[in-house]
Design a protein around this motif. Structure first.
Motif, PDB file in Angstrom:
ATOM      1  N   ALA A  50     -13.644 -27.420  -2.119  1.00  0.00           N
ATOM      2  CA  ALA A  50     -12.466 -26.947  -2.859  1.00  0.00           C
ATOM      3  C   ALA A  50     -12.069 -27.935  -3.952  1.00  0.00           C
ATOM      4  O   ALA A  50     -12.011 -29.141  -3.723  1.00  0.00           O
ATOM      5  N   ASP A  51     -11.826 -27.414  -5.129  1.00  0.00           N
ATOM      6  CA  ASP A  51     -11.368 -28.252  -6.241  1.00  0.00           C
ATOM      7  C   ASP A  51     -10.086 -27.703  -6.867  1.00  0.00           C
ATOM      8  O   ASP A  51      -9.634 -28.176  -7.891  1.00  0.00           O
ATOM      9  N   LYS A  52      -9.535 -26.670  -6.229  1.00  0.00           N
ATOM     10  CA  LYS A  52      -8.260 -26.112  -6.669  1.00  0.00           C
ATOM     11  C   LYS A  52      -7.468 -25.754  -5.417  1.00  0.00           C
ATOM     12  O   LYS A  52      -8.039 -25.622  -4.326  1.00  0.00           O
ATOM     13  N   PRO A  53      -6.154 -25.614  -5.532  1.00  0.00           N
ATOM     14  CA  PRO A  53      -5.347 -25.310  -4.348  1.00  0.00           C
ATOM     15  C   PRO A  53      -5.856 -24.086  -3.594  1.00  0.00           C
ATOM     16  O   PRO A  53      -6.208 -23.062  -4.176  1.00  0.00           O
ATOM     17  N   ASN A  54      -5.920 -24.238  -2.281  1.00  0.00           N
ATOM     18  CA  ASN A  54      -6.400 -23.168  -1.414  1.00  0.00           C
ATOM     19  C   ASN A  54      -5.453 -22.929  -0.238  1.00  0.00           C
ATOM     20  O   ASN A  54      -5.813 -22.271   0.729  1.00  0.00           O
ATOM     21  N   TYR A  55      -4.260 -23.470  -0.309  1.00  0.00           N
ATOM     22  CA  TYR A  55      -3.296 -23.383   0.781  1.00  0.00           C
ATOM     23  C   TYR A  55      -1.915 -23.406   0.139  1.00  0.00           C
ATOM     24  O   TYR A  55      -1.499 -24.428  -0.402  1.00  0.00           O
ATOM     25  N   ASN A  56      -1.240 -22.279   0.133  1.00  0.00           N
ATOM     26  CA  ASN A  56       0.029 -22.143  -0.577  1.00  0.00           C
ATOM     27  C   ASN A  56       1.189 -21.997   0.406  1.00  0.00           C
ATOM     28  O   ASN A  56       1.188 -21.094   1.231  1.00  0.00           O
ATOM     29  N   ILE A  57       2.155 -22.875   0.286  1.00  0.00           N
ATOM     30  CA  ILE A  57       3.340 -22.806   1.130  1.00  0.00           C
ATOM     31  C   ILE A  57       4.336 -21.884   0.429  1.00  0.00           C
ATOM     32  O   ILE A  57       4.865 -22.219  -0.626  1.00  0.00           O
ATOM     33  N   ILE A  58       4.566 -20.725   1.025  1.00  0.00           N
ATOM     34  CA  ILE A  58       5.430 -19.710   0.422  1.00  0.00           C
ATOM     35  C   ILE A  58       6.886 -19.943   0.816  1.00  0.00           C
ATOM     36  O   ILE A  58       7.793 -19.748   0.009  1.00  0.00           O
ATOM     37  N   ALA A  59       7.115 -20.334   2.049  1.00  0.00           N
ATOM     38  CA  ALA A  59       8.471 -20.616   2.537  1.00  0.00           C
ATOM     39  C   ALA A  59       8.380 -21.722   3.572  1.00  0.00           C
ATOM     40  O   ALA A  59       7.400 -21.802   4.311  1.00  0.00           O
ATOM     41  N   VAL A  70      -3.136 -17.807   1.822  1.00  0.00           N
ATOM     42  CA  VAL A  70      -4.401 -18.256   1.246  1.00  0.00           C
ATOM     43  C   VAL A  70      -5.186 -17.043   0.773  1.00  0.00           C
ATOM     44  O   VAL A  70      -5.374 -16.085   1.519  1.00  0.00           O
ATOM     45  N   CYS A  71      -5.622 -17.080  -0.472  1.00  0.00           N
ATOM     46  CA  CYS A  71      -6.516 -16.058  -1.008  1.00  0.00           C
ATOM     47  C   CYS A  71      -7.693 -16.815  -1.606  1.00  0.00           C
ATOM     48  O   CYS A  71      -7.521 -17.605  -2.535  1.00  0.00           O
ATOM     49  N   ASP A  72      -8.879 -16.614  -1.042  1.00  0.00           N
ATOM     50  CA  ASP A  72     -10.040 -17.416  -1.412  1.00  0.00           C
ATOM     51  C   ASP A  72     -11.179 -16.508  -1.850  1.00  0.00           C
ATOM     52  O   ASP A  72     -11.347 -15.411  -1.331  1.00  0.00           O
ATOM     53  N   ASP A  73     -11.963 -16.985  -2.776  1.00  0.00           N
ATOM     54  CA  ASP A  73     -13.131 -16.216  -3.228  1.00  0.00           C
ATOM     55  C   ASP A  73     -14.399 -17.061  -3.150  1.00  0.00           C
ATOM     56  O   ASP A  73     -15.299 -16.925  -3.960  1.00  0.00           O
ATOM     57  N   PHE A  74     -14.511 -17.925  -2.140  1.00  0.00           N
ATOM     58  CA  PHE A  74     -15.659 -18.802  -1.986  1.00  0.00           C
ATOM     59  C   PHE A  74     -16.944 -17.979  -1.936  1.00  0.00           C
ATOM     60  O   PHE A  74     -17.076 -17.045  -1.146  1.00  0.00           O
ATOM     61  N   LEU A  75     -17.899 -18.325  -2.788  1.00  0.00           N
ATOM     62  CA  LEU A  75     -19.194 -17.632  -2.887  1.00  0.00           C
ATOM     63  C   LEU A  75     -19.028 -16.124  -3.058  1.00  0.00           C
ATOM     64  O   LEU A  75     -19.806 -15.338  -2.543  1.00  0.00           O
ATOM     65  N   GLY A  78     -14.534 -12.543  -0.612  1.00  0.00           N
ATOM     66  CA  GLY A  78     -13.076 -12.552  -0.613  1.00  0.00           C
ATOM     67  C   GLY A  78     -12.497 -12.732   0.778  1.00  0.00           C
ATOM     68  O   GLY A  78     -13.004 -12.184   1.755  1.00  0.00           O
ATOM     69  N   SER A  79     -11.471 -13.516   0.857  1.00  0.00           N
ATOM     70  CA  SER A  79     -10.798 -13.762   2.118  1.00  0.00           C
ATOM     71  C   SER A  79      -9.314 -13.945   1.844  1.00  0.00           C
ATOM     72  O   SER A  79      -8.934 -14.708   0.966  1.00  0.00           O
ATOM     73  N   GLU A  80      -8.478 -13.234   2.596  1.00  0.00           N
ATOM     74  CA  GLU A  80      -7.040 -13.342   2.439  1.00  0.00           C
ATOM     75  C   GLU A  80      -6.440 -13.605   3.822  1.00  0.00           C
ATOM     76  O   GLU A  80      -6.750 -12.898   4.780  1.00  0.00           O
ATOM     77  N   ASN A  81      -5.641 -14.656   3.919  1.00  0.00           N
ATOM     78  CA  ASN A  81      -5.027 -15.021   5.189  1.00  0.00           C
ATOM     79  C   ASN A  81      -3.580 -15.419   4.970  1.00  0.00           C
ATOM     80  O   ASN A  81      -3.234 -15.965   3.923  1.00  0.00           O
ATOM     81  N   ALA A  82      -2.765 -15.168   5.977  1.00  0.00           N
ATOM     82  CA  ALA A  82      -1.377 -15.610   5.963  1.00  0.00           C
ATOM     83  C   ALA A  82      -1.015 -16.004   7.387  1.00  0.00           C
ATOM     84  O   ALA A  82      -1.490 -15.405   8.357  1.00  0.00           O
ATOM     85  N   SER A 105       6.149  -8.830  -0.686  1.00  0.00           N
ATOM     86  CA  SER A 105       6.373  -8.965  -2.127  1.00  0.00           C
ATOM     87  C   SER A 105       5.160  -9.548  -2.844  1.00  0.00           C
ATOM     88  O   SER A 105       4.999  -9.356  -4.048  1.00  0.00           O
ATOM     89  N   LEU A 106       4.276 -10.222  -2.098  1.00  0.00           N
ATOM     90  CA  LEU A 106       3.027 -10.736  -2.673  1.00  0.00           C
ATOM     91  C   LEU A 106       1.904  -9.694  -2.625  1.00  0.00           C
ATOM     92  O   LEU A 106       0.819  -9.931  -3.135  1.00  0.00           O
ATOM     93  N   GLY A 107       2.175  -8.564  -1.957  1.00  0.00           N
ATOM     94  CA  GLY A 107       1.162  -7.520  -1.841  1.00  0.00           C
ATOM     95  C   GLY A 107       0.288  -7.654  -0.614  1.00  0.00           C
ATOM     96  O   GLY A 107      -0.759  -7.014  -0.507  1.00  0.00           O
TER      97      GLY A 107
END
Length: 126
Positions: A50-59, A70-75, A78-82, A105-107
């Protein structure tokens, strides 16, 4: 992964399954303060690249909970986790509703979320 210089936080990711505990230790850095977007990495895993943020603190309430997205597109996979992480086994339902509203609200599709079994017989304390 970008070279870590300066301050980072140790991340201890532990789970219980098949009658035993397993885990991995990694690190988190905050490349663009004050944004709550972290680069979390574990050696030997794809996150190590990882070279960019991959873990976002929403609250965050440091005494009670954290809502992570987390929304990741490694290779191109697609992977979306909360996660709603809590210091206690349960949270007040109104807090959970608010956090779920944040995700909506984030979809984020909430129908794919589930509550982790916190019963001590299922996942005994360490």
């Amino acid at each position: 992964m970008q070279e870590v210089s300066g301050t980072y936080v140790k991340v201890n990711n532990t789970g219980y399954g098949n009658g035993e505990y397993s885990g991995v230790v990694g690190k988190a850095i905050q490349p663009d303060p004050p944004l709550a977007a972290l680069i979390v990495s574990f050696a030997g895993y794809p996150s190590a690249l990882a070279d960019k943020p991959n873990y976002n603190i929403i609250a965050l309430d440091t005494s009670s909970y954290a809502l992570i997205y987390v929304c990741d597109d490694f290779l191109d996979l697609g992977s979306e986790n909360a996660w709603i992480l809590a210091r206690d086994k349960t949270l007040d339902p109104t807090i959970v509703d608010t956090l779920r509203g944040n995700l909506t609200s984030l979809g984020v599709d909430l129908t794919k979320m589930h509550i982790t079994n916190q019963d001590p017989g299922y996942c005994p304390p360490v």
